[in-house]
Design a protein around this motif. Structure first.
Motif, PDB file in Angstrom:
ATOM      1  N   MET A  15       0.947  -1.296  -0.123  1.00  0.00           N
ATOM      2  CA  MET A  15      -0.025  -0.067  -0.136  1.00  0.00           C
ATOM      3  C   MET A  15       0.791   1.252  -0.148  1.00  0.00           C
ATOM      4  SD  MET A  15      -1.442   0.058   3.984  1.00  0.00           S
ATOM      5  CE  MET A  15      -2.032  -1.500   3.971  1.00  0.00           C
ATOM      6  N   ARG A  16       0.305   2.229  -0.321  1.00  0.00           N
ATOM      7  CA  ARG A  16       0.925   3.607  -0.234  1.00  0.00           C
ATOM      8  C   ARG A  16       0.620   4.495   0.913  1.00  0.00           C
ATOM      9  NH1 ARG A  16       2.721   0.412  -3.359  1.00  0.00           N
ATOM     10  NH2 ARG A  16       3.173   0.567  -5.535  1.00  0.00           N
ATOM     11  N   ARG A  17       1.571   5.355   1.466  1.00  0.00           N
ATOM     12  CA  ARG A  17       1.322   6.102   2.591  1.00  0.00           C
ATOM     13  C   ARG A  17       0.956   7.376   1.718  1.00  0.00           C
ATOM     14  NH1 ARG A  17       4.718  10.147   5.232  1.00  0.00           N
ATOM     15  NH2 ARG A  17       6.729   9.417   4.146  1.00  0.00           N
ATOM     16  N   PRO A  18      -0.200   8.009   2.043  1.00  0.00           N
ATOM     17  CA  PRO A  18      -0.676   9.232   1.421  1.00  0.00           C
ATOM     18  C   PRO A  18      -0.052  10.260   1.845  1.00  0.00           C
ATOM     19  CG  PRO A  18      -2.275   8.486   3.004  1.00  0.00           C
ATOM     20  CD  PRO A  18      -1.041   7.486   3.078  1.00  0.00           C
ATOM     21  N   GLN A  19       0.224  11.234   0.957  1.00  0.00           N
ATOM     22  CA  GLN A  19       0.631  12.772   1.363  1.00  0.00           C
ATOM     23  C   GLN A  19       0.023  13.335   2.284  1.00  0.00           C
ATOM     24  OE1 GLN A  19       0.753  15.346  -2.048  1.00  0.00           O
ATOM     25  NE2 GLN A  19       1.773  17.005  -1.078  1.00  0.00           N
ATOM     26  N   GLY A  20       0.718  13.838   3.186  1.00  0.00           N
ATOM     27  CA  GLY A  20       0.142  14.607   4.432  1.00  0.00           C
ATOM     28  C   GLY A  20       0.118  13.627   5.666  1.00  0.00           C
ATOM     29  N   ARG A  21       0.253  12.503   5.519  1.00  0.00           N
ATOM     30  CA  ARG A  21       0.367  11.340   6.838  1.00  0.00           C
ATOM     31  C   ARG A  21       1.730  11.238   7.060  1.00  0.00           C
ATOM     32  NH1 ARG A  21      -3.517   7.327   8.209  1.00  0.00           N
ATOM     33  NH2 ARG A  21      -2.633   7.401  10.093  1.00  0.00           N
ATOM     34  N   ASP A  22       2.352  11.606   8.042  1.00  0.00           N
ATOM     35  CA  ASP A  22       3.798  11.218   8.331  1.00  0.00           C
ATOM     36  C   ASP A  22       3.940   9.447   8.662  1.00  0.00           C
ATOM     37  OD1 ASP A  22       3.416  10.860  11.028  1.00  0.00           O
ATOM     38  OD2 ASP A  22       4.056  12.686  11.439  1.00  0.00           O
ATOM     39  N   ALA A  23       5.322   9.073   8.547  1.00  0.00           N
ATOM     40  CA  ALA A  23       5.466   7.871   8.745  1.00  0.00           C
ATOM     41  C   ALA A  23       5.179   7.269  10.234  1.00  0.00           C
ATOM     42  CB  ALA A  23       6.778   7.468   8.501  1.00  0.00           C
ATOM     43  N   ALA A  24       5.029   8.092  11.115  1.00  0.00           N
ATOM     44  CA  ALA A  24       4.893   7.758  12.555  1.00  0.00           C
ATOM     45  C   ALA A  24       3.353   7.446  12.559  1.00  0.00           C
ATOM     46  CB  ALA A  24       5.370   8.766  13.417  1.00  0.00           C
ATOM     47  N   ALA A  25       2.565   8.487  12.103  1.00  0.00           N
ATOM     48  CA  ALA A  25       1.072   8.293  12.170  1.00  0.00           C
ATOM     49  C   ALA A  25       0.662   6.940  11.317  1.00  0.00           C
ATOM     50  CB  ALA A  25       0.436   9.723  11.814  1.00  0.00           C
ATOM     51  N   PHE A  26       0.869   7.054  10.186  1.00  0.00           N
ATOM     52  CA  PHE A  26       0.847   5.773   9.470  1.00  0.00           C
ATOM     53  C   PHE A  26       1.155   4.532   9.830  1.00  0.00           C
ATOM     54  CE2 PHE A  26       1.272   2.938   5.606  1.00  0.00           C
ATOM     55  CZ  PHE A  26       0.002   3.335   5.012  1.00  0.00           C
ATOM     56  N   ASN A  27       2.282   4.434  10.536  1.00  0.00           N
ATOM     57  CA  ASN A  27       2.719   3.410  11.114  1.00  0.00           C
ATOM     58  C   ASN A  27       1.732   3.215  12.395  1.00  0.00           C
ATOM     59  OD1 ASN A  27       4.960   1.584  10.274  1.00  0.00           O
ATOM     60  ND2 ASN A  27       6.179   3.639  10.320  1.00  0.00           N
ATOM     61  N   ALA A  28       1.392   4.201  13.095  1.00  0.00           N
ATOM     62  CA  ALA A  28       0.472   3.832  14.374  1.00  0.00           C
ATOM     63  C   ALA A  28      -0.830   3.293  13.858  1.00  0.00           C
ATOM     64  CB  ALA A  28       0.341   5.294  15.108  1.00  0.00           C
ATOM     65  N   GLU A  47       1.020  -9.971  12.613  1.00  0.00           N
ATOM     66  CA  GLU A  47       2.220  -9.442  11.778  1.00  0.00           C
ATOM     67  C   GLU A  47       3.609  -9.946  11.817  1.00  0.00           C
ATOM     68  OE1 GLU A  47       3.828  -4.977  10.550  1.00  0.00           O
ATOM     69  OE2 GLU A  47       2.524  -4.961  12.156  1.00  0.00           O
ATOM     70  N   SER A  48       4.245 -10.168  10.746  1.00  0.00           N
ATOM     71  CA  SER A  48       5.584 -10.595  10.651  1.00  0.00           C
ATOM     72  C   SER A  48       6.476  -9.613  11.467  1.00  0.00           C
ATOM     73  CB  SER A  48       6.150 -10.698   9.209  1.00  0.00           C
ATOM     74  OG  SER A  48       7.442 -11.134   8.946  1.00  0.00           O
ATOM     75  N   GLN A  49       7.291 -10.189  12.085  1.00  0.00           N
ATOM     76  CA  GLN A  49       8.368  -9.435  12.930  1.00  0.00           C
ATOM     77  C   GLN A  49       9.917  -9.425  12.149  1.00  0.00           C
ATOM     78  OE1 GLN A  49       7.390  -7.669  15.595  1.00  0.00           O
ATOM     79  NE2 GLN A  49       5.313  -8.453  14.715  1.00  0.00           N
ATOM     80  N   ALA A  50       9.788  -9.811  10.853  1.00  0.00           N
ATOM     81  CA  ALA A  50      10.927  -9.812   9.760  1.00  0.00           C
ATOM     82  C   ALA A  50      11.307  -8.288   9.573  1.00  0.00           C
ATOM     83  CB  ALA A  50      10.349 -10.496   8.529  1.00  0.00           C
ATOM     84  N   LYS A  51      12.486  -8.145   9.227  1.00  0.00           N
ATOM     85  CA  LYS A  51      12.912  -6.841   8.930  1.00  0.00           C
ATOM     86  C   LYS A  51      12.549  -6.715   7.649  1.00  0.00           C
ATOM     87  CE  LYS A  51      17.474  -7.515  11.509  1.00  0.00           C
ATOM     88  NZ  LYS A  51      18.571  -7.732  11.393  1.00  0.00           N
ATOM     89  N   PRO A  52      12.620  -4.991   7.390  1.00  0.00           N
ATOM     90  CA  PRO A  52      12.106  -4.671   5.990  1.00  0.00           C
ATOM     91  C   PRO A  52      13.090  -5.369   4.859  1.00  0.00           C
ATOM     92  CG  PRO A  52      11.999  -2.823   7.383  1.00  0.00           C
ATOM     93  CD  PRO A  52      12.538  -4.152   8.223  1.00  0.00           C
ATOM     94  N   GLY A  53      12.682  -5.398   3.743  1.00  0.00           N
ATOM     95  CA  GLY A  53      13.147  -6.282   2.845  1.00  0.00           C
ATOM     96  C   GLY A  53      13.273  -7.904   3.040  1.00  0.00           C
ATOM     97  N   GLU A  54      12.987  -8.271   4.137  1.00  0.00           N
ATOM     98  CA  GLU A  54      13.111  -9.484   4.548  1.00  0.00           C
ATOM     99  C   GLU A  54      11.658  -9.828   4.720  1.00  0.00           C
ATOM    100  OE1 GLU A  54      15.659 -10.384   7.486  1.00  0.00           O
ATOM    101  OE2 GLU A  54      17.417  -9.430   6.558  1.00  0.00           O
ATOM    102  N   GLY A  56       9.267  -7.821   6.094  1.00  0.00           N
ATOM    103  CA  GLY A  56       8.590  -7.101   7.167  1.00  0.00           C
ATOM    104  C   GLY A  56       8.054  -5.950   6.596  1.00  0.00           C
ATOM    105  N   ARG A  57       7.538  -5.031   7.648  1.00  0.00           N
ATOM    106  CA  ARG A  57       6.888  -3.699   7.310  1.00  0.00           C
ATOM    107  C   ARG A  57       8.024  -2.748   7.092  1.00  0.00           C
ATOM    108  NH1 ARG A  57       3.542  -0.580  11.793  1.00  0.00           N
ATOM    109  NH2 ARG A  57       2.331  -2.332  11.802  1.00  0.00           N
ATOM    110  N   TYR A  58       7.763  -2.114   5.683  1.00  0.00           N
ATOM    111  CA  TYR A  58       8.360  -1.006   5.140  1.00  0.00           C
ATOM    112  C   TYR A  58       7.393   0.093   4.988  1.00  0.00           C
ATOM    113  CZ  TYR A  58      10.906   2.084   1.911  1.00  0.00           C
ATOM    114  OH  TYR A  58      11.218   3.049   1.337  1.00  0.00           O
ATOM    115  N   VAL A  59       7.574   1.285   5.559  1.00  0.00           N
ATOM    116  CA  VAL A  59       6.867   2.345   4.923  1.00  0.00           C
ATOM    117  C   VAL A  59       7.891   3.462   4.466  1.00  0.00           C
ATOM    118  CG1 VAL A  59       5.478   4.174   5.871  1.00  0.00           C
ATOM    119  CG2 VAL A  59       5.121   2.178   6.877  1.00  0.00           C
ATOM    120  N   GLY A  60       7.550   3.784   2.867  1.00  0.00           N
ATOM    121  CA  GLY A  60       8.396   4.865   2.390  1.00  0.00           C
ATOM    122  C   GLY A  60       7.815   6.199   2.450  1.00  0.00           C
ATOM    123  N   ASP A  61       8.616   7.011   1.784  1.00  0.00           N
ATOM    124  CA  ASP A  61       8.040   8.381   1.436  1.00  0.00           C
ATOM    125  C   ASP A  61       7.209   8.388   0.263  1.00  0.00           C
ATOM    126  OD1 ASP A  61       9.358   9.433   3.910  1.00  0.00           O
ATOM    127  OD2 ASP A  61      11.088   9.777   2.765  1.00  0.00           O
TER     128      ASP A  61
END
Length: 152
Positions: A15-28, A47-54, A56-61
């Motif tokens: 999924m994509r993080r929408p503009q205007g929602r910072d990563a912390a709020a989106f992760n919450a 939820e998987s506890q794997a690292k991003p790229g393996e 796990g969760r990744y939230v980009g800009d």
């Protein structure tokens, strides 16, 4: 992406993080949804506890283009002329395009409002009319952006 491995089912969601929602709020928000899902499933879904790229969760800009800049206004002018749509405005695409990998890049493609988009589908196709207008738009864009000196 749904996968079954070693008797366990995994579901990957892109999924994509929408503009205007910072990563912390989106992760919450994602944390709350994952906790609710775990509770509702009696702990069977988590939820998987794997690292991003393996896995796990990744939230980009978010990739946000300057719609008043020369690239977008040039491409929009080409689109408006070629499609006969002077009222057309830039739109955000929901997919992850390669544009996000390059500074100041934008997506400029053959999806048209009101038409069924079959890109990346098993029956991927484009009508001959849309192929024609897309080819004309890309040719004009290449000519304009590569050969015509910028206005001063």
């Amino acid at each position: 992406m749904l996968r079954v491995k070693d008797g366990k089912v995994g579901l990957g969601i892109n999924m994509r993080r929408p503009q205007g929602r910072d990563a912390a709020a989106f992760n919450a928000s994602l944390d709350e949804a994952a906790a609710r899902l775990a509770k509702d499933s009696g702990g069977r879904v988590k939820e998987s506890q794997a690292k991003p790229g393996e896995g796990g969760r990744y939230v980009g800009d978010p990739h946000v283009a300057d719609t008043s800049g020369p690239l977008v206004t040039t491409l929009l002018g080409i689109y408006q002329r070629q499609r006969g749509a002077p009222e057309a405005r830039p739109v955000s695409v929901r997919g992850g395009t390669y544009a996000r990998l390059f500074p100041r890049a934008v997506d400029f493609g053959p999806a048209f409002p009101g038409d069924l988009y079959t890109g990346h589908a098993p029956d991927e196709s484009i009508s001959l009319d849309n192929l024609d207008v897309t080819t004309r738009m890309v040719a004009e864009a290449l000519h304009t952006l590569a050969l015509v000196p910028p206005a001063k």
